[in-house]
Design a protein around this motif. Structure first.
Motif, PDB file in Angstrom:
ATOM      1  N   VAL B  49      11.920 -51.972   8.017  1.00  0.00           N
ATOM      2  CA  VAL B  49      10.938 -51.010   7.504  1.00  0.00           C
ATOM      3  C   VAL B  49      11.664 -49.777   6.957  1.00  0.00           C
ATOM      4  N   GLY B  50      12.668 -49.311   7.704  1.00  0.00           N
ATOM      5  CA  GLY B  50      13.468 -48.176   7.236  1.00  0.00           C
ATOM      6  C   GLY B  50      14.119 -48.478   5.890  1.00  0.00           C
ATOM      7  N   GLN B  51      14.605 -49.694   5.750  1.00  0.00           N
ATOM      8  CA  GLN B  51      15.235 -50.092   4.496  1.00  0.00           C
ATOM      9  C   GLN B  51      14.203 -50.123   3.359  1.00  0.00           C
ATOM     10  N   ALA B 188      23.345 -26.158   9.668  1.00  0.00           N
ATOM     11  CA  ALA B 188      24.716 -25.842  10.094  1.00  0.00           C
ATOM     12  C   ALA B 188      24.817 -24.372  10.501  1.00  0.00           C
ATOM     13  N   GLU B 189      24.166 -23.528   9.727  1.00  0.00           N
ATOM     14  CA  GLU B 189      24.234 -22.085   9.964  1.00  0.00           C
ATOM     15  C   GLU B 189      23.670 -21.706  11.345  1.00  0.00           C
ATOM     16  N   ILE B 190      22.603 -22.392  11.771  1.00  0.00           N
ATOM     17  CA  ILE B 190      21.998 -22.036  13.061  1.00  0.00           C
ATOM     18  C   ILE B 190      22.609 -22.823  14.219  1.00  0.00           C
ATOM     19  N   GLY B 191      23.595 -23.655  13.916  1.00  0.00           N
ATOM     20  CA  GLY B 191      24.307 -24.350  14.983  1.00  0.00           C
ATOM     21  C   GLY B 191      23.705 -25.670  15.405  1.00  0.00           C
ATOM     22  N   ALA B 192      22.836 -26.254  14.566  1.00  0.00           N
ATOM     23  CA  ALA B 192      22.304 -27.586  14.887  1.00  0.00           C
ATOM     24  C   ALA B 192      23.391 -28.624  14.632  1.00  0.00           C
ATOM     25  N   ASP B 193      23.272 -29.776  15.285  1.00  0.00           N
ATOM     26  CA  ASP B 193      24.271 -30.825  15.091  1.00  0.00           C
ATOM     27  C   ASP B 193      23.971 -31.689  13.879  1.00  0.00           C
ATOM     28  N   GLY B 194      22.762 -31.579  13.354  1.00  0.00           N
ATOM     29  CA  GLY B 194      22.447 -32.366  12.175  1.00  0.00           C
ATOM     30  C   GLY B 194      21.083 -32.047  11.619  1.00  0.00           C
ATOM     31  N   TYR B 195      20.886 -32.454  10.357  1.00  0.00           N
ATOM     32  CA  TYR B 195      19.626 -32.244   9.641  1.00  0.00           C
ATOM     33  C   TYR B 195      19.234 -33.570   9.013  1.00  0.00           C
ATOM     34  N   ALA B 196      17.952 -33.906   9.102  1.00  0.00           N
ATOM     35  CA  ALA B 196      17.486 -35.129   8.451  1.00  0.00           C
ATOM     36  C   ALA B 196      16.302 -34.800   7.553  1.00  0.00           C
ATOM     37  N   PRO B 197      16.371 -35.240   6.290  1.00  0.00           N
ATOM     38  CA  PRO B 197      15.280 -34.933   5.356  1.00  0.00           C
ATOM     39  C   PRO B 197      14.045 -35.811   5.509  1.00  0.00           C
ATOM     40  N   ASP B 198      14.157 -36.936   6.191  1.00  0.00           N
ATOM     41  CA  ASP B 198      12.956 -37.755   6.413  1.00  0.00           C
ATOM     42  C   ASP B 198      13.112 -38.559   7.704  1.00  0.00           C
ATOM     43  N   ALA B 199      12.029 -39.278   8.071  1.00  0.00           N
ATOM     44  CA  ALA B 199      11.989 -39.959   9.366  1.00  0.00           C
ATOM     45  C   ALA B 199      13.045 -41.058   9.464  1.00  0.00           C
ATOM     46  N   ASN B 200      13.258 -41.739   8.365  1.00  0.00           N
ATOM     47  CA  ASN B 200      14.234 -42.818   8.382  1.00  0.00           C
ATOM     48  C   ASN B 200      15.645 -42.284   8.611  1.00  0.00           C
TER      49      ASN B 200
END
Lengths: 396, 211
Positions: B49-51, B188-200
């Motif tokens: 489904v992700g694909q 990155a600026e706020i110190g999160a380990d990652g960012y994801a633009p969508d659910a997949n």
């Protein structure tokens, strides 16, 4: 524009005494009224046709004072509930009736309302389209009289272009699905269930749109009789078809379920009025733009060029002949709230340079100006618009 | 893969809830191990489904339908799966940040994470930094997923990360963020380990961070 930003501007420009409240024109999004003095100061030349009731079905005509959680003095409708809950939330009730279950809430320290979903248990066997049609009835004579008077007033008292929205012409807008104006909404009322219905119950959705469209066409005829061609454009659809990165629904879903009804509404408008058809959709929608053209929309708003695949130059080149771009002027997610005045001026200049040539551009921010935007940023926006936003565009 | 597992995969991808339930029961009757139904049918279907989403074939409605169907299948297996299996992919705490009530994106991320086998504790909306800390501590979570739609609430992400660090969780829990006004640079600026633009991509990021 959020009422707190309107207040900040009015204060800064010396249009009001300190503490003078600003009227909230849309309580769901807590937008502030742009009165003629502010419009003139900012160079705004478009005005919305007021509506007798707001999105919660509360009468807009009587007003009382209130102070928002961030300390802005405002005028809200008499039926607006101003008593916070113990946790600081402000609840809003359908039609202002505190006996009914609340349908909206503003978080403690928040800036506007979100719907409280009241999804009754769903039984597919018993589901009727009538359940989702309660809010789409015929316009009353009282409403039509109101629109007639307001259109006449604005047309004779101002030189501004009037944009109208009579409601009911957009289909499947998840901002409206929860039915926040209804005391006891039936049918499909949760946003998730609505999205699911597009693939699980397409026949239900089609029949619902069919019935809604028939009512809308009837209303359009009477609305046009009331206000005539005093307005330049009709807000037809506010359904968001795009997210930041992608379409929210498949192109095939748009083509099969939405497009035929958009077409019918827009055809009626073009056959019977001088109005332009206005469509709002956020997000990354470039894949659907040819369909929107075929469906008969004239105006595209808010042109969220920061979303994926929405390159301004390409949009203007490919669709500049078909669409009037209404928006695109300044990004409200990053540049306007967090940028410097110089960055704002530069973006405004660039956007006018891209979208302005040949016309077909109504300068506006990409979506509402949010709360807590530094006032110097707002001033930079309007200064830059005044400096660059006049034809002939000259040397930008 | 046997026919019944293949049918489960197809039904999940098509979002057919009753058929998934029925096929999972059939597979169990046929003596299939719950673990293999989970991995070879349910999770595998959600990967597909992700694909399909990445390929531009699937969109929000199709993903929601598939995730619901997957969850129905998972509920059939839950009583039969050992604790170790349920915890295999790690625990994740999700929520929208303080002052933000917009949860469509967060709900989709939650469902897709569950679809990938993560054990998700969904804290709902308007979750304060302290509530995030409490949830991480009480559930022994390895990952926090925060969401914000508004320019006025995204700053709450930074204070939540700060509060997690002050609570001594800086080294034990990873943080991923998402939401319309967010960018990788801001994350990155706020110190999160990652960012994801969508659910997949949130699922892929979660696997990278704690998988």
């Amino acid at each position: 524009m959020h009422v707190s930003s309107v207040y900040a501007l009015r204060q800064h420009l010396g249009l009001d005494e300190p503490g003078e409240p600003v009227k909230v024109t849309n309580i769901y999004q807590m937008l502030g009224e742009i009165r003629p003095d502010l419009a003139e100061a900012l160079g705004v030349d478009v005005i919305p046709l007021p509506r007798p009731k707001n999105s919660f079905g509360i009468d807009n005509r009587d007003r009382k004072e209130w102070t928002t959680p961030n300390g802005t003095p405002v005028l809200v409708p008499g039926g607006f509930n101003t008593d916070p809950e113990p946790d600081g939330y402000i609840l809003m009730y359908p039609q202002g009736d505190t006996e009914a279950a609340p349908s909206g809430r503003m978080p403690n320290g928040g800036y506007y309302f979100d719907a409280i979903e009241r999804q009754p248990p769903l039984d597919d066997e018993a589901l009727k389209v009538e359940d989702n049609l309660e809010e789409f009835g015929p316009l009353s004579e009282e409403e039509l009289d109101f629109y007639r008077r307001e259109a006449e007033r604005l047309y004779t008292e101002t030189d501004m272009a009037i944009v109208a929205n009579m409601g009911g012409t957009g289909f499947g807008d998840v901002a409206h699905v929860p039915g926040v104006q209804l005391k006891d909404p039936q049918g499909i009322r949760s946003v998730e269930e609505w999205y699911l219905s597009l693939v699980k119950r397409p026949d239900f959705v089609r029949e619902l749109f069919e019935r809604q469209c028939a009512t809308a066409l009837n209303n359009l005829e009477r609305f046009h009789e009331a206000i005539g061609d005093r307005v330049v454009a009709l807000f037809v659809s506010g359904t968001d078809f795009g997210g930041q990165e992608n379409l929210l629904i498949a192109p095939r879903t748009y083509r099969e379920l939405f497009k035929p009804f958009h077409r019918r509404i827009n055809d009626w408008i073009h056959e019977h009025t001088s109005w332009k058809s206005f469509m709002h959709t956020d997000g990354s929608v470039s894949r659907l733009l040819p369909d929107f053209v075929e469906a008969g929309f004239d105006i595209l708003n808010p042109v969220q060029w920061t979303a994926k695949g929405m390159n301004p130059t390409e949009l203007k080149e490919r669709f500049g002949a078909e669409f009037t771009f209404w928006g695109a002027g300044i990004d409200t997610q990053k540049t306007l709230p967090f940028g410097t005045p110089d960055e704002i001026r530069e973006e405004v200049r660039r956007q006018i340079e891209t979208f302005g040539p040949g016309g077909g551009f109504v300068f506006a921010s990409v979506h509402n100006v949010q709360a807590e935007v530094p006032v110097e940023n707002l001033l930079a926006l309007f200064e830059a618009f005044r400096a660059y936003g006049r034809y002939p565009l000259g040397d930008l | 893969m046997n026919e019944t597992l293949k049918r489960i995969v197809d039904h999940v991808i098509a979002g057919r809830i009753p058929s998934v339930q029925e096929a999972v029961r059939t597979a169990l009757d046929e003596g299939e191990e719950p673990e293999s139904i989970l991995h070879e049918a349910l999770i595998r279907a959600m990967t597909e489904v992700g694909q399909l989403y990445e390929d531009g074939e699937y969109f929000v409605p199709e993903m929601l339908a598939a995730a619901q169907a997957m969850k129905t299948g998972l509920n059939e297996l839950r009583p039969l799966l050992g604790d170790a299996e349920m915890e295999a992919a790690g625990r994740v705490v999700t929520g929208t940040v303080k002052g933000d009530l917009h949860d469509i994106g967060k709900n989709l991320v939650t469902m897709m994470l569950e679809g990938a086998g993560f054990n998700v504790v969904d804290m709902g909306t308007d979750v304060s930094p302290d509530e995030f800390v409490e949830a991480v501590q009480s559930h022994d979570a390895k990952l926090v997923g925060m969401s914000a739609l508004l320019t006025t609430t995204m700053e709450a992400m930074e204070s939540t990360i700060k509060t997690l660090r002050e609570a001594g969780l800086g080294d034990t829990v990873k943080v991923m963020v998402g939401g319309a006004p967010l960018t990788a640079a801001y994350a990155a600026e706020i110190g999160a380990d990652g960012y994801a633009p969508d659910a997949n991509q949130a699922v892929k990021l979660a696997k990278k961070l704690i998988g």
